[in-house]
Scaffold this motif. Structure first.
Motif, PDB file in Angstrom:
ATOM      1  N   PRO A 118       0.799  -1.236   0.000  1.00 20.09           N
ATOM      2  CA  PRO A 118       0.000   0.000   0.000  1.00 20.09           C
ATOM      3  C   PRO A 118       0.829   1.282   0.000  1.00 20.09           C
ATOM      4  CG  PRO A 118      -0.105  -1.051   2.152  1.00 20.09           C
ATOM      5  CD  PRO A 118       0.642  -1.988   1.247  1.00 20.09           C
ATOM      6  N   THR A 119       2.104   1.203   0.398  1.00 17.11           N
ATOM      7  CA  THR A 119       2.976   2.375   0.397  1.00 17.11           C
ATOM      8  C   THR A 119       4.373   1.959  -0.055  1.00 17.11           C
ATOM      9  OG1 THR A 119       3.638   2.066   2.697  1.00 17.11           O
ATOM     10  CG2 THR A 119       1.745   3.519   2.299  1.00 17.11           C
ATOM     11  N   ARG A 120       5.191   2.943  -0.406  1.00 15.42           N
ATOM     12  CA  ARG A 120       6.517   2.695  -0.972  1.00 15.42           C
ATOM     13  C   ARG A 120       7.429   1.892  -0.048  1.00 15.42           C
ATOM     14  NH1 ARG A 120      11.272   6.095  -1.195  1.00 15.42           N
ATOM     15  NH2 ARG A 120      12.659   5.238  -2.771  1.00 15.42           N
ATOM     16  N   SER A 121       7.531   2.224   1.189  1.00 21.86           N
ATOM     17  CA  SER A 121       8.467   1.554   2.102  1.00 21.86           C
ATOM     18  C   SER A 121       7.771   0.586   3.043  1.00 21.86           C
ATOM     19  CB  SER A 121       9.244   2.607   2.896  1.00 21.86           C
ATOM     20  OG  SER A 121      10.040   3.373   2.017  1.00 21.86           O
ATOM     21  N   HIS A 122       6.621   0.124   2.671  1.00 21.10           N
ATOM     22  CA  HIS A 122       5.858  -0.817   3.493  1.00 21.10           C
ATOM     23  C   HIS A 122       6.647  -2.115   3.684  1.00 21.10           C
ATOM     24  CE1 HIS A 122       2.191  -2.771   4.985  1.00 21.10           C
ATOM     25  NE2 HIS A 122       2.588  -3.825   4.294  1.00 21.10           N
ATOM     26  N   ALA A 123       6.797  -2.542   4.926  1.00 22.47           N
ATOM     27  CA  ALA A 123       7.482  -3.803   5.222  1.00 22.47           C
ATOM     28  C   ALA A 123       6.474  -4.945   5.100  1.00 22.47           C
ATOM     29  CB  ALA A 123       8.083  -3.766   6.613  1.00 22.47           C
ATOM     30  N   VAL A 124       6.699  -5.824   4.154  1.00 20.21           N
ATOM     31  CA  VAL A 124       5.827  -6.986   3.948  1.00 20.21           C
ATOM     32  C   VAL A 124       6.242  -8.065   4.941  1.00 20.21           C
ATOM     33  CG1 VAL A 124       5.098  -8.729   2.280  1.00 20.21           C
ATOM     34  CG2 VAL A 124       5.635  -6.409   1.498  1.00 20.21           C
ATOM     35  N   PRO A 125       5.294  -8.654   5.658  1.00 18.50           N
ATOM     36  CA  PRO A 125       5.645  -9.731   6.594  1.00 18.50           C
ATOM     37  C   PRO A 125       6.381 -10.869   5.869  1.00 18.50           C
ATOM     38  CG  PRO A 125       3.379  -9.031   6.937  1.00 18.50           C
ATOM     39  CD  PRO A 125       3.860  -8.352   5.684  1.00 18.50           C
ATOM     40  N   GLN A 126       7.436 -11.378   6.511  1.00 14.90           N
ATOM     41  CA  GLN A 126       8.262 -12.425   5.907  1.00 14.90           C
ATOM     42  C   GLN A 126       7.416 -13.621   5.484  1.00 14.90           C
ATOM     43  OE1 GLN A 126      11.351 -12.070   4.984  1.00 14.90           O
ATOM     44  NE2 GLN A 126      11.567 -14.143   4.206  1.00 14.90           N
ATOM     45  N   ARG A 127       6.400 -13.953   6.256  1.00 15.86           N
ATOM     46  CA  ARG A 127       5.529 -15.088   5.915  1.00 15.86           C
ATOM     47  C   ARG A 127       4.893 -14.897   4.544  1.00 15.86           C
ATOM     48  NH1 ARG A 127       0.294 -15.186   5.814  1.00 15.86           N
ATOM     49  NH2 ARG A 127       0.097 -13.298   7.038  1.00 15.86           N
ATOM     50  N   LEU A 128       4.448 -13.669   4.235  1.00 17.06           N
ATOM     51  CA  LEU A 128       3.836 -13.394   2.933  1.00 17.06           C
ATOM     52  C   LEU A 128       4.866 -13.428   1.805  1.00 17.06           C
ATOM     53  CD1 LEU A 128       1.250 -10.574   3.715  1.00 17.06           C
ATOM     54  CD2 LEU A 128       0.825 -13.005   3.274  1.00 17.06           C
ATOM     55  N   VAL A 129       6.054 -12.921   2.072  1.00 23.28           N
ATOM     56  CA  VAL A 129       7.113 -12.968   1.064  1.00 23.28           C
ATOM     57  C   VAL A 129       7.423 -14.432   0.744  1.00 23.28           C
ATOM     58  CG1 VAL A 129       9.502 -12.350   0.519  1.00 23.28           C
ATOM     59  CG2 VAL A 129       8.065 -10.740   1.793  1.00 23.28           C
ATOM     60  N   GLU A 130       7.547 -15.253   1.771  1.00 18.87           N
ATOM     61  CA  GLU A 130       7.839 -16.670   1.555  1.00 18.87           C
ATOM     62  C   GLU A 130       6.678 -17.389   0.873  1.00 18.87           C
ATOM     63  OE1 GLU A 130       9.157 -18.400   5.241  1.00 18.87           O
ATOM     64  OE2 GLU A 130      11.006 -17.207   5.229  1.00 18.87           O
ATOM     65  N   ASP A 131       5.441 -17.036   1.215  1.00 16.15           N
ATOM     66  CA  ASP A 131       4.282 -17.635   0.523  1.00 16.15           C
ATOM     67  C   ASP A 131       4.335 -17.332  -0.970  1.00 16.15           C
ATOM     68  OD1 ASP A 131       3.328 -18.570   2.961  1.00 16.15           O
ATOM     69  OD2 ASP A 131       1.682 -17.119   3.090  1.00 16.15           O
ATOM     70  N   SER A 132       4.655 -16.091  -1.320  1.00 18.36           N
ATOM     71  CA  SER A 132       4.739 -15.689  -2.714  1.00 18.36           C
ATOM     72  C   SER A 132       5.889 -16.412  -3.420  1.00 18.36           C
ATOM     73  CB  SER A 132       4.936 -14.171  -2.806  1.00 18.36           C
ATOM     74  OG  SER A 132       5.149 -13.764  -4.133  1.00 18.36           O
ATOM     75  N   PHE A 133       7.041 -16.418  -2.787  1.00 24.72           N
ATOM     76  CA  PHE A 133       8.214 -17.075  -3.372  1.00 24.72           C
ATOM     77  C   PHE A 133       7.930 -18.556  -3.623  1.00 24.72           C
ATOM     78  CE2 PHE A 133      12.397 -18.912  -3.641  1.00 24.72           C
ATOM     79  CZ  PHE A 133      13.190 -17.925  -4.201  1.00 24.72           C
ATOM     80  N   ASP A 134       7.314 -19.201  -2.646  1.00 19.31           N
ATOM     81  CA  ASP A 134       7.010 -20.631  -2.761  1.00 19.31           C
ATOM     82  C   ASP A 134       5.985 -20.900  -3.864  1.00 19.31           C
ATOM     83  OD1 ASP A 134       7.095 -23.385  -2.055  1.00 19.31           O
ATOM     84  OD2 ASP A 134       5.382 -23.127  -0.722  1.00 19.31           O
TER      85      ASP A 134
END
Length: 180
Positions: free
Chosen positions: A102-118
């Motif tokens: 939603p914003t430029r420097s928004h920190a995405v939770p690691q769980r979501l990053v890993e879900d996407s990567f997987d």
């Protein structure tokens, strides 16, 4: 085998926009692949594409070119490519996280990053060499057992643009090295 495009289209974490939400649902895993979509080239993995407001504001340019040349990420990346003697068309660039914060420097939770990567990213790689652009991409590669080189993210703070470009160029396959 998982179809990365179908997986990207299905990936819609709550609180994040999708490419379809902003009118960029191209037949590519990422609009960035308009410029860096070589299916045989080495795979570079960045953290994410863009934030939703920037993508909305520049939708037409992104649909045509896939990226915004004036952004620091792209200026550093272009310098690295020039130093390596490569073009964007020589590479395949994708992301660890395939939704739009939603914003430029928004920190995405690691769980979501890993879900996407997987669900998506690891299915794009095949047997090609991988270069992780930054810590988030490198952490996902380690988590999923993907062999990779690690360089600073082109937008990383604390390093000069030239330092980041040299590190990235050094990790890229140089045409003269391949010919030797």
């Amino acid at each position: 085998m998982t179809d990365p495009l179908a997986a990207r289209r299905a990936f819609a974490p709550e609180g994040y926009a999708t490419l379809a939400d902003i009118g960029l649902d191209l037949p590519l895993v990422s609009p960035y692949q308009r410029s860096c979509g070589n299916p045989r080239g080495p795979v570079l993995i960045s953290y994410n594409f863009l934030d939703a407001p920037t993508a909305r504001a520049h939708r037409a340019r992104l649909a045509q070119d896939g990226y915004l040349p004036e952004m620091l990420f792209n200026r550093v990346f272009d310098t690295a490519l020039a130093e390596a003697g490569l073009t964007r068309a020589d590479l395949y660039l994708t992301h660890a996280f395939h939704a739009l914060p939603p914003t430029r420097s928004h920190a995405v939770p690691q769980r979501l990053v890993e879900d996407s990567f997987d669900a998506i990213t690891r299915h794009e790689i095949g047997d090609r060499p991988v270069i992780a652009l930054g810590r988030a991409a490198a952490a996902c590669c380690r988590r999923f057992g993907i062999a990779h080189g690690e360089v600073p993210h082109p937008s990383a703070r604390g390093l000069t643009a030239d330092t980041k470009a040299r590190a990235i160029a050094g990790a890229l396959p140089h045409p003269t090295r391949a010919a030797a």
